[in-house]
Each structure stands twice: as C-alpha cells, then as structure tokens.
Design a protein around this motif. Structure first.
Motif, short mmCIF file in Angstrom:
data_model
loop_
_atom_site.label_atom_id
_atom_site.label_comp_id
_atom_site.label_asym_id
_atom_site.label_seq_id
_atom_site.Cartn_x
_atom_site.Cartn_y
_atom_site.Cartn_z
N MET A 62 0.95 -1.11 0.25
CA MET A 62 -0.39 -0.23 0.03
C MET A 62 0.98 0.85 0.12
SD MET A 62 -3.07 0.75 3.05
CE MET A 62 -4.14 -0.04 2.41
N SER A 63 0.26 2.75 -0.61
CA SER A 63 1.27 3.15 -0.89
C SER A 63 1.38 4.07 0.77
CB SER A 63 0.59 4.42 -1.78
OG SER A 63 -0.65 4.66 -1.01
N ALA A 64 1.92 5.17 0.78
CA ALA A 64 2.70 5.58 1.64
C ALA A 64 1.48 6.18 2.46
CB ALA A 64 3.23 6.76 1.39
N SER A 65 0.10 6.69 1.43
CA SER A 65 -0.56 8.32 1.74
C SER A 65 -1.71 6.56 2.04
CB SER A 65 -1.17 9.27 1.37
OG SER A 65 -1.60 8.43 -0.45
N ARG A 66 -2.13 5.86 1.94
CA ARG A 66 -2.94 4.43 2.00
C ARG A 66 -3.57 4.59 0.69
NH1 ARG A 66 0.27 3.03 5.05
NH2 ARG A 66 0.20 3.13 6.91
N LYS A 67 -3.81 4.90 -0.34
CA LYS A 67 -4.62 5.40 -1.26
C LYS A 67 -4.61 4.30 -2.65
CE LYS A 67 -5.20 10.74 -0.28
NZ LYS A 67 -4.63 12.09 -0.84
N LYS A 68 -2.99 4.06 -2.63
CA LYS A 68 -3.24 3.04 -3.81
C LYS A 68 -3.14 1.59 -3.44
CE LYS A 68 -1.92 7.10 -6.85
NZ LYS A 68 -1.20 7.10 -7.72
N LEU A 69 -3.37 0.68 -3.77
CA LEU A 69 -2.53 -0.57 -3.78
C LEU A 69 -2.58 -1.10 -4.84
CD1 LEU A 69 -3.13 -2.09 -1.29
CD2 LEU A 69 -4.76 -2.86 -2.70
N ALA A 70 -0.87 -2.12 -4.67
CA ALA A 70 -0.09 -2.75 -5.56
C ALA A 70 -0.40 -3.75 -5.78
CB ALA A 70 1.15 -2.22 -5.74
N VAL A 71 -0.69 -4.90 -6.69
CA VAL A 71 -0.49 -6.33 -6.43
C VAL A 71 0.06 -6.50 -7.35
CG1 VAL A 71 -2.94 -8.05 -5.62
CG2 VAL A 71 -3.20 -5.91 -5.20
N VAL A 72 0.60 -8.20 -6.49
CA VAL A 72 0.50 -8.56 -8.14
C VAL A 72 0.47 -10.59 -7.84
CG1 VAL A 72 3.44 -10.26 -8.48
CG2 VAL A 72 3.49 -7.88 -7.86
N ASP A 73 -0.18 -10.58 -9.07
CA ASP A 73 -0.69 -11.59 -8.80
C ASP A 73 0.05 -13.55 -9.24
OD1 ASP A 73 -0.96 -11.83 -11.42
OD2 ASP A 73 -3.32 -11.42 -12.00
N GLU A 74 -0.86 -14.29 -9.69
CA GLU A 74 0.21 -15.92 -9.90
C GLU A 74 -0.13 -15.46 -11.03
OE1 GLU A 74 -3.21 -18.59 -8.84
OE2 GLU A 74 -4.41 -17.80 -10.43
N ASN A 75 -0.20 -14.88 -11.84
CA ASN A 75 0.16 -14.70 -13.27
C ASN A 75 1.43 -13.45 -13.48
OD1 ASN A 75 -2.22 -16.07 -14.13
ND2 ASN A 75 -3.77 -14.86 -13.90
N ASP A 76 2.24 -12.77 -12.20
CA ASP A 76 3.03 -12.44 -12.50
C ASP A 76 2.24 -10.91 -13.27
OD1 ASP A 76 4.61 -14.77 -11.63
OD2 ASP A 76 5.30 -14.77 -13.37
N THR A 77 2.08 -10.21 -12.49
CA THR A 77 1.35 -9.24 -13.56
C THR A 77 1.22 -8.17 -11.93
OG1 THR A 77 -0.04 -10.56 -15.44
CG2 THR A 77 -0.22 -7.57 -14.88
N CYS A 78 1.84 -7.16 -11.97
CA CYS A 78 1.36 -6.55 -11.21
C CYS A 78 0.34 -5.21 -11.93
CB CYS A 78 2.86 -4.98 -11.25
SG CYS A 78 2.93 -4.48 -10.29
N LEU A 79 -0.82 -5.07 -10.29
CA LEU A 79 -1.94 -4.74 -10.99
C LEU A 79 -1.67 -3.26 -10.02
CD1 LEU A 79 -2.99 -8.16 -11.24
CD2 LEU A 79 -4.46 -6.26 -12.43
N VAL A 80 -2.48 -2.01 -10.30
CA VAL A 80 -2.71 -1.22 -9.70
C VAL A 80 -3.53 -0.62 -9.02
CG1 VAL A 80 -1.11 1.48 -8.45
CG2 VAL A 80 0.36 0.20 -9.80
N TYR A 81 -4.52 -0.12 -7.91
CA TYR A 81 -5.45 0.16 -7.49
C TYR A 81 -5.66 1.63 -6.67
CZ TYR A 81 -6.68 -4.69 -9.46
OH TYR A 81 -6.83 -5.81 -9.91
N ASP A 82 -6.73 2.00 -7.20
CA ASP A 82 -7.55 3.07 -6.34
C ASP A 82 -7.78 2.23 -5.26
OD1 ASP A 82 -8.73 5.44 -5.23
OD2 ASP A 82 -7.72 6.69 -6.99
N ILE A 83 -7.69 3.04 -4.42
CA ILE A 83 -8.37 1.88 -2.89
C ILE A 83 -9.45 2.68 -2.63
CG2 ILE A 83 -8.29 2.14 -0.33
CD1 ILE A 83 -5.87 1.87 -0.47
N ASP A 84 -9.94 3.91 -3.21
CA ASP A 84 -11.18 4.58 -2.22
C ASP A 84 -12.49 4.06 -3.67
OD1 ASP A 84 -10.04 6.13 -0.85
OD2 ASP A 84 -9.30 7.62 -1.36
N THR A 85 -11.63 4.31 -5.34
CA THR A 85 -13.06 4.09 -6.43
C THR A 85 -13.04 2.64 -6.85
OG1 THR A 85 -10.82 4.95 -8.07
CG2 THR A 85 -12.33 6.56 -7.16
#
Length: 1146
Positions: A426-449
């Motif tokens: 999770m980013s320092a401001s708790r606004k973004k989330l980075a996830v690595v899945d089982e397909n070796d893909t890095c996905l970045v989400y906006d936590i609020d939306t």
C-alpha cells in the motif's frame, strides 16, 4: 530444511568410506577391495581402481587436490594422484582403519589396529607411533596443528603434528562405547575448534578443548534401507552423499527455506539454523541472537522481534527508541508449540496464520481474536497504526484483499480481483494498492474508487516508495522496474526480489541475503521534466539523483522561469553563479520588473546561448545589454555587426576591450597594436615592458610627443629594468628630466656619464658623488669612498669612513695603514678648518694630533714587523733610530696598539748590537717595570745578564749631532727630539729616521711667503765659489744635490752667521731671517713646506749641500734622496702618504 535425492547408485560391496575431491567434481568410494570414482554431477561411474588385495576400509583426499590415499585390510596404504595413478605404497603391521590428510601441510595420518603413522612427501620414511588401543577414526583440526584419534576403548587422544599426545578425553561409557566416528568443525569462522564424536552407543557428543558442550538436532537428511556406514558433505555446497552396507550410494541436495522478516530498514534472517541476525540496511550494522534451537519463523515490526522455536515463541524489544539502536532484549516468552504458515508481530500482539485462519495472541499467549477467511491466506503484512490497533493487509488465493485491525473482529474488504494474490503493498498515503498476482502481473488500484489505474507484466514482487506517493518498483525476470505516476516503466537489470523501497534505496532479497541497492531516480525525474512538472521533478530528485541530474533540473526550471525550484536545485549543486542570477532577478521582480523576455535573456546569456539572448535583449529594447554581453565575451565581430556604424566613442571602447581580450588570451603583440590604435599608450607600454620587447618600447617612446610625460616616464622605467640604460637616457633627455637621468646613471653605475653630467650641472653633485661613495664603500673600496665623500662635500661621512678604517687598521695591527689613514684624517681636518672658520681652532688641534699619530704609527710599523716576523727588512741602525724616535715622542697615554715593551726590547737589542751599552742597560732597566709577554721573557732575561759584561758607555759614532749648534746630544734625551743646547727640534728622515742636516727658519714680520720666494730666487752670484749645485725640481719632489765642489771655503754665509749668533740658552730661539739673508740664500739649499691656509709655510735650510734630501710635495716628509728613490721604485708611491710618483703636485 528438506533433502532432495539427486541421484542413486548401487555397488556390489559395502561402502566403507567416501571422499570428495576438493573441487567437488569427483567422488571416491571404498567398496570391497576396489576404489570407485564417480562424477558427482550425474552419478556416472568414471573408473574403478585396483591396487589393494583385501577390503579397502578408508579413503581421504588432500586439500590441494593433487593426491588421495586409501587404506586396506591388506595392511597397506596407497598414495594416488588426481589422475588416478598409484605412485607410492607403504605398510603397517595391522589392517589400516582410517586415513586423514593435514589440511595445511598435506601430511598424511594413517591409523591401524596397533599404531598410527605420519607421512609427507618430503620424508623418506613413515614415522610411526604405538597406540594403546585399536584406532577406529581420526581427524585433523582446521589449522593442521592437532590430530584427534578415536579409540576402540572409548578414549579420544589428541596429538600434535609430531605424534605427541597433548590431550586425552576419557568418556563415561569406556570400552562399552567405542568411538565410531570423529570430526572437527570444518567452519573457519569459529574461534574455538569443536570436535564431534559418535560412538557405538548411539550417542553424538561435542567437545571443545575447554570442555564438553551440547548439540541440537535439526532434522533428518534421508532414510535408508540398510546400515549407513559413511557419509560426507560436498565441499562448499549443500549436497550430502551417503554410503550403506548393501552398497547403495545416495546423493542428496539439502534445501533450506528462507526464514526472514523485514520492516523498513531492518532485516532479520536465520543463520546457521539456530541463530538470528538482525541487519540495519542503511548503516550495515548487524547483531546476532543465538537461540540454540531450530529457528522456524521470524517476524519484525518497529522495535519488536518475534522468533518461533520448536516449543516456544520469543518476543524481543530494542533497548531504546534510537533508530540506529541494535541491542535487543527478551520481552516475553510464550512457552507453547504452534503450527503456522506465517508469523506476524505487532506492538502488543503476535498474529499466527494457518491456511485460512488468522489468530491474534497477546504476548502472554492468550488468544484474543480469530478471523476465518474464505480462501487460503497467501500474503500478510503489517501496515502500521497505533499500538494495539495496527492494521494488517491480507491477500487471499481467491484474489480478495482485506484490511484487518487487530482490535476489530471484522475484516474490511478493499477489493477483489480474479487472480490469486502473490504479493501486495500500500502506498504511503493509503490511497493506492499494488498487487502482484499468480500470473506475474503487477496491478495498481485506487483504493477509494476500486479503479484499476494501470498494470505491468513480468512481476514477482512489488514495493511502494515510502517517501514518494507516486513511485513504485517491482521486480521479475531478472529486471528491476521503476514506475512514476503514469509514465512508462524504467527498467534495469537486477537479480532477486524487491522487498522494500525507501527514497533512492531499493531493498533486494537474493538467495539468502538482502542488500540495499542505490538506484538513481534520474529516469522518472526526466519524465516529469518533459512535461514541465518542475515541482514534482524536484520531489523525485530529492530521493537521489546525480549532480548532473540536479543541474539539468535546475536549468530546465530556470528556463521555465520557475525560480523557486531552480534556486533549490542550484543550492544542491552549490552553483553560486546561477544563485546570484536568480537572486538578482527576484530583486528586480520585487522592484516591479515584469519583462519575462529580459529575465529569459539573462538566463540564456548565463547558459551560453548568446545569440538567443541578444535577440531577446533587442526584442525587449535593451540593445546596450547585448553589446555589453558580446564585448564581455570577446565576441568582437558579433559586437561590430550588432553595433553597425555607431558612435566613434563606442568604437574606441570596443577596440580597447578587444585589446584587453587579446592580452588575456596570451596574444600580447596584437593587444599592443590595438592599444596604440585606441590611444591607450600606457597599457601598450606595460605589455611591452612585461614581455621585454625593447625595440617596441623604443619605437613607442620615439613616436610619443615630449608633452606626454606619463607614458614616456613609463617607457624609461621599463627600459631601465630591461637593462637598456642608453635608451632610457634618451627618453629622459627627450622629457628634459635631468634629475631622473642622473638617478639612472647612478642606479646603473655608469659613473663616467654621471660625472660628465655633474660637471655640466653642478647642482647634481651631491646626487652623484654620495651614491658613488656609498657604492665604493659597499665594494670594500673605502679609501676611494672616503675621497668621493670628500669630493661631494660630505666631510662628516668622509671623516667617519677614515676613522673606521683607522680603528680597523690598528685593531688588525696594520700600523702602516693606520699611519696613512691618520695622515688623511689630519688633511681632512685641515680642509674643514679652511672651509669652516667656526671650527678652525678645533680642527687645527685635531690636525696636529693626527699628524703626530701618523708619524708614531709609521715608525712603529717597523718595530712591530721586527718583533713579529721572523725576518726583518730593516737595518739595525734604522731600528735603533726608530726606537729612539718613538721613545722620545710617545706621550704619557700610549696610543692604542703601540707596545712600549716592543719599543724598549728593540732599542735594547739594537743598542747592544751597535755598541750603545749604556742605552741598552737603560732599556733593560725600563723593561723590568713592565709586563713582559712570555715569548720575550727569556730573551730579555738573557739580555739583562749579558749587558752587565759590557762597558758602561755608548759608542760615539751613534751620538746625534745638532746641525744648528754642532752640539753632540746624548742618545737618551730627557728633552725629547730637540737639541739639549739650542732646543732646536731635530728633523728626521721618514725612512731611516736619521737626523737630517736641516734647520728651520722663520721670516721676519712683514715678509710674505710670495716675497720670500722671490727673494730666494734672486740669489747673488758668488764668483769665488765654483762649486756647482744642481737643483732637480720635478712634479714629485724637491731635491738638493751637490754636483762638484772645488773650494769649500769662501765668504761667510749670512745664514750661518745668524745661526752662531742666535744659538745657545735654555729657551728655544727660532732662526728669523731678514730680506738680506733671504736674498743671500740659494734656491737649491732651501726646502719649503707649502701648507694650505690657515697654516703657514715652513722653511728649511740645508747645511750640508753635498748631501741630497728629497721632500714629498704631498705629505712634506723628508727623506735621503737615495732612500726615497728606492722606496718609490719598490712601492710605486711615497711610503708615507702613498702619493703615486706620476700624480701631479698639490
């Protein structure tokens, strides 16, 4: 830890022993009566070796890899090469039980049932030592100093390299527990050698030289279907080989799982299976915690550290809140066995993860909460929070991501994706989330939306930058990827997994170690710069970029007129020049200037974009600034083009600046020409003078008008420095500066020119002769210096020089020089008396005093030479006369340097030699009352004795005669150097010191010197006398010489009659002559001392015309003519005043 079987093979016989080649490529097995050589990579049998006649019990490889040894039941030991060739064989009395190579000296220990031997290639024979029991096993220490022997009777014997027993370990089991295997700890990091011992009683024991210690069982390597007879570890690797009774050979790889934990810049990991090392990734500090049990799990958070052991969990805390503190202490112990997949520690709790379940336990071991998940938990991370209320980030296999607070029973679903979670952050401001899945893909989400912002492929781990909200990095496929905002990914090679990202440091886990990699943030910074986002670029640069990047940021911000960002960046690179520019622009903006073109023109000029700057200056209406810029940069052609046909004054200024530039770039000749064309003669002259161009200086000086004094004076100064005084003189003459010309001649020591100028212009006399005299004095030409001072009218300096010369001469016993200097002093005093009537009486007194001293030192010189030098140049009669003269002339206060002892000693010695015995007695008597130097003592004592044998009278030949009254005077005269009868002073020769036949006479009152001379010259002819006297008068002396006398009798001389009439009496009555007497005198018989005023002339009449007398016209000293001529021939000058014979008279 788990063991994986790599390969397996089976031999026909029992595997008794195994040895690896040190490089790990080959495996040597003892099986039956043969040795089997295997390739360790795939288990291929390379070659069987035959050499023993019975079962091979043991085999060992030397550490250098050059040879190995085998021992057999046939009582023999065979040494083999690495090429599998046998080269040496030796035997024991019994079967060989074990062999071992010294790891340092490569000495081989071979042990049998009754003894053990030590062999090395340097030895001719094997040194053997008896053993009290059967030796079953042996092992050398790492340093090769000691050999441990395991006995059948249960005793361990530790021997040195010579076979001497140093330590003996007796075990409790005794002979019931034979020592079956023995080995020293192979680790070189251990300070103490640890000995592992396995016995027949199924016990493994560990010993140090200081005593016994316990071991910890870690796990099982592998299970076999037959007895395991031998096992060995492959050198420097995690492979183990096992040999069994049934001939099975199993090769295992040991896989150790990574047990570790990370929180920000602290990384804790397992080491040596039972230790935990905490590493500070920034300071590189490390601390080791020894648990002495198998470490199963590790968790770290802030100042907490949790370690799971097989039967308990230990919770540690830091001693202090200091961020660099590395001292941990035990806070709590939970004595309970737990089974879990993941372990997390918080400020007051520990979290256990087991498949789908999370348990929250207090540090006392009490379960406080439990969460049951829908799917398997794949990732868990503490994301911070207040103590006791921390938040956990949990990723599940079904793609669900939850946030859990340890004090809340309900989990919060952040989002759910279709693929399983492998890693998240999770980013320092708790606004973004980075996830690595089982397909070796890095996905970045906006936590609020819950919006997917972007995704990147080839990722195995991800981490947000803790200091920058919009930056993250992810690793995968051997690359490190850095992404800022929505810009493209920057990629560089990196092995391992990214586990943290703090500023410019990326923490990377590779195999079992973690390292902090310094990564410049240049790429994302330039991405922001391309979009003119200067403030964001500055934030990125603060994380860590190179100086070049900082400068580029500063320049881009400056061109974008973002002065605040540019100022911060230039402060970073410490560029004061640009900081001054920014400061000046800010000041101008405060004053109300708003012309951005002008600001940008200043920026371009600083950056070197001069033509762009000139265009902006022109566009903003400041052409003068463009012209000033070009001239300052020496771009004169551009300046001329920009100026066109402008003001002549500006053109002249431009030429001057161009000349300045040429001067600075080491083109001085071009600069001179430009300066001259611009009328800057002074600068042109300075360049010519500094470079020593005399010709150009002369040319400039001749072209200049005489009214231009400053450049002419500078020309003359440089010509003088450049050793061209003639041209400098020409320049001074052109200026009409005679004083400077005189000074030039004096400084260059061109005295002839200076004297010539002084003759024409007497007002510069002092400016010439005073420096000349000083120069002479500095060059040790003191006499000439004295004359120069005198000539310059500096009487005081002249007298000072003479006095110093006189004192030095006396001090150095140069009495002849002292006499000369005193004579010169007297003449100086006479000159002063003549020039200054106020000092007349004082100076005349000094004149007579110095004249007297000159006479004394002149005579004493001969006495001193006679007493000091081994060979004397003076006749005895001369020394006799001189010593009498000095004795009669010395005042009460003897002058400095004159020794009465030497005078009396000389007088006594010469008196005795010449027959003046009475005078000699008197001299010796006088010497008794004086202090006699040791070197004269013996001679004087001898002379005092021998003189008593002589008559008590003086030789009559030595008695002096007064030529006025014809009275014989005693040799010792109480009245001094005057006649005892008529008191007429004696006139002495200045060389032989004989009494001369001269009588001084005085003129009657009213007769002037000029009249007296004229009367003497009008002598009356005397026909009755035909004696012919010839006066030889020349410019060097007056000489009276008798040519021939036929009749010495004649008319009575009026002067002689006057002598007889006026002689006698106790008072001295001078001879005074009238005009008549003067007229009767012959010019050839008269000598005149023509003293300058205020002194009167002195007149002397020769009473023996047949004896020639010479008087020096300079010092007026009298000599016998023959003596004078000889001395002048010898010295080239008068012996008294040193006047050269060729010098003109006074």
């Amino acid at each position: 830890m788990r063991a994986v079987l790599t390969w397996r093979d089976k031999a026909e016989h029992c595997i008794n022993d195994i040895a690896f080649k040190p490089d790990g490529t080959q495996l040597i097995l003892a099986a039956g009566s043969r040795l089997l050589v295997y390739d360790t990579s795939d288990g291929t049998l390379l070659q069987p070796l035959k050499g023993h006649k019975d079962t091979v019990y043991c085999v060992a490889y030397a550490k250098d890899g050059k040879r190995f040894a085998s021992g057999s039941a046939d009582k023999s030991v065979i040494i083999w090469t690495s090429k599998l060739e046998g080269i040496l064989k030796y035997t024991h009395n019994d079967a060989i039980q074990c062999v071992s190579y010294n790891p340092i000296t490569h000495q081989l220990a071979s042990c049998s049932s009754s003894d053990f031997g030590l062999w090395s290639p340097e030895q001719k024979s094997v040194s053997k030592h008896k053993s009290s029991s059967k030796i079953i096993c042996c092992s050398w220490t790492n340093d090769g100093q000691y050999l441990a022997l395991g006995m059948f009777n249960g005793i361990i014997s530790i021997r040195n390299k010579n076979g001497e027993e140093k330590v003996k370990i007796e075990r409790p089991g005794g002979s019931l527990s034979p020592i079956w295997s023995i080995c020293w700890n192979p680790s070189r990091e251990e300070r103490n050698d640890i000995l592992a011992v396995a016995d027949w009683g199924q016990k493994v024991s560990f010993y140090q030289l200081s005593g016994k210690q316990d071991g910890v069982r870690l796990g099982t390597v592998g299970e076999q279907n037959s007895w395991v007879w031998t096992c060995q570890a492959k050198p420097d690797s995690n492979y183990v080989v096992v040999g069994c009774q049934d001939g099975t050979i199993s090769f295992y790889q040991l896989i150790f799982s990574t047990v570790h934990g990370l929180y920000k810049d602290r990384y804790a990991y397992r080491d040596s299976m039972t230790d935990v090392i905490v590493q500070h990734l920034i300071t590189e500090q490390k601390v080791r915690i020894k648990c002495k049990e198998l470490v199963k799990k590790i968790a770290i958070y802030r100042n907490r550290l949790a370690i799971q052991l097989p039967e308990k969990i230990l919770i540690y805390e830091l001693y202090s809140e200091d961020s660099s503190d590395m001292h941990y202490r035990v806070k709590e112990k939970i004595i309970k066995k737990f089974e879990c997949n993941l372990l997390v520690v918080c400020a007051n709790h520990i979290i256990l993860c087991q498949e789908k379940r999370l348990q929250c336990l207090s540090f006392s071991g009490v379960k406080e909460r439990e969460w049951q998940m829908e799917s398997l938990i794949r990732y868990i991370k503490v994301i911070g929070g207040p103590p006791g209320r921390e938040g956990l980030l949990v990723g599940l296999k079904n793609g669900q991501i939850l946030k859990i607070f340890v004090d809340n029973l309900f989990a919060i679903v952040l989002l759910k994706q279709a693929t399983a979670v492998r890693c998240l952050d999770m980013s320092a401001s708790r606004k973004k989330l980075a996830v690595v899945d089982e397909n070796d893909t890095c996905l970045v989400y906006d936590i609020d939306t819950k919006e997917l912002l972007f995704q990147e492929p080839n990722a195995n781990s991800v981490a947000w930058n803790t200091q920058c909200e919009d930056m993250l990095c992810f690793s995968g496929g051997g690359y490190l990827n850095i992404k800022a905002s929505t810009f493209p990914v920057h990629r560089q090679k990196l092995q391992g997994f990214v586990v943290g990202y703090n500023g410019s440091k990326i923490f990377c886990l590779h195999v079992f170690s973690i390292s902090a990699v310094e990564v410049p943030q240049s790429a994302p910074m330039y991405q922001y710069l391309d979009r003119k986002l200067f403030k964001e670029a500055y934030q990125i640069a603060c994380l860590g970029v190179t100086d070049t990047d900082w400068r580029e940021l500063a320049m881009e911000a400056l061109e974008g007129l973002d002065f605040e960002t540019a100022k911060k960046a230039f402060i970073r690179v410490q560029d004061l020049r640009y900081l001054e520019l920014i400061s000046s622009i800010e000041e101008r903006k405060k004053r109300g200037e708003t012309n951005n073109d002008l600001f940008l023109a200043d920026v371009f000029s600083y950056q070197g974009k001069f033509h762009e700057a000139a265009k902006l200056y022109k566009r903003s209406g400041h052409e003068n600034l463009a012209l000033e810029m070009y001239t300052d940069l020496c771009m004169f052609e551009y300046a001329k083009d920009f100026l066109g046909s402008g003001d002549p004054k500006e053109t002249k200024m431009l030429i001057t600046k161009q000349a300045d530039w040429a001067r600075n770039i080491k083109e001085p000749k071009a600069a001179v020409e430009m300066y001259i064309s611009a009328g800057e003669h002074v600068k042109a002259i300075e360049i010519c003078g500094d470079h020593g161009w005399v010709d150009m200086l002369i040319d400039i000086a001749r072209k200049l008008d005489k009214a231009e004094r400053e450049p002419l004076l500078l020309c003359a100064t440089y010509l003088k420095k450049l050793d061209s005084p003639g041209y400098a003189a020409e320049t001074y003459l052109k200026m009409g500066d005679l004083k400077a010309l005189v000074q030039l001649h004096v400084e260059t020591q061109r005295w002839d020119e200076a004297f010539a100028l002084g003759e024409k212009h007497p007002e510069f006399k002092d400016d010439i002769y005073v420096p000349y005299a000083q120069w002479l004095a500095e060059n040790d030409r003191f006499e000439e210096a004295q004359k120069a001072f005198h000539k310059a009218g500096r009487q005081r300096e002249a007298v000072q020089v003479l006095e110093q010369l006189t004192n030095n001469a006396v001090a150095e016993s140069r009495f002849n020089d002292a006499a000369y200097y005193y004579w010169m002093l007297s003449m100086q005093c006479l000159d002063i008396a003549q020039a200054d009537p106020a000092q007349k009486d004082t100076m005349l007194g000094k004149f007579y005093h110095f004249q007297r001293l000159a006479e004394l030192y002149h005579g004493y010189h001969a006495i001193h030479r006679h007493t000091e030098d081994p060979f004397s140049v003076h006749r005895p009669e001369t020394l006799f006369n001189i010593s009498r003269f000095l004795l009669h002339s010395l005042p009460k206060d003897t002058p400095s340097g004159i020794s009465k002892v030497k005078i009396l000693f000389t007088l006594a010695k010469q008196s005795k030699a010449l027959g003046a015995y009475r005078l000699a007695r008197h001299a010796y008597d006088k010497l008794r009352g004086l202090y006699i130097p040791a070197r004269f003592q013996k001679s004087i004592e001898l002379g005092t004795l021998t003189i008593r044998a002589k008559p008590f009278h003086d030789s009559e030949e030595l008695v002096p005669l007064c030529y006025r009254c014809s009275t014989n005077n005693p040799l010792l005269n109480n009245l001094g150097n005057v006649c005892i009868n008529c008191r007429q002073p004696f006139i002495f020769s200045a060389s032989s010191y004989d009494v001369l036949h001269l009588v001084e006479f005085y003129l009657e009152e009213g007769i002037t010197d000029e009249e007296a001379i004229s009367l003497i010259d009008l002598e009356v002819l005397r026909p009755k006398r035909d004696d012919r006297q010839l006066e030889i008068a020349n410019n060097s002396s007056q000489i009276l010489r008798l040519v021939e006398t036929k009749d010495s009798m004649g008319d009575e001389d009026p002067f002689t009659a006057k002598l007889s009439f006026e002689q006698g009496g106790s008072e001295f009555v001078p001879v005074v002559v009238s005009r008549l007497v003067l007229r009767s005198m012959s010019r050839r018989d008269v000598l005149i001392k023509r003293w300058p005023p205020p002194l009167r002339w002195q007149y002397f009449r020769s009473l023996l015309p047949d004896a020639s007398i010479t008087m020096c016209p300079s010092c007026f000293q009298m000599f016998h003519s023959e003596d004078y001529e000889l001395l002048v021939l010898q010295h080239g000058c008068c012996p008294y005043c040193r006047r050269c014979k060729d010098d003109p008279g006074p």
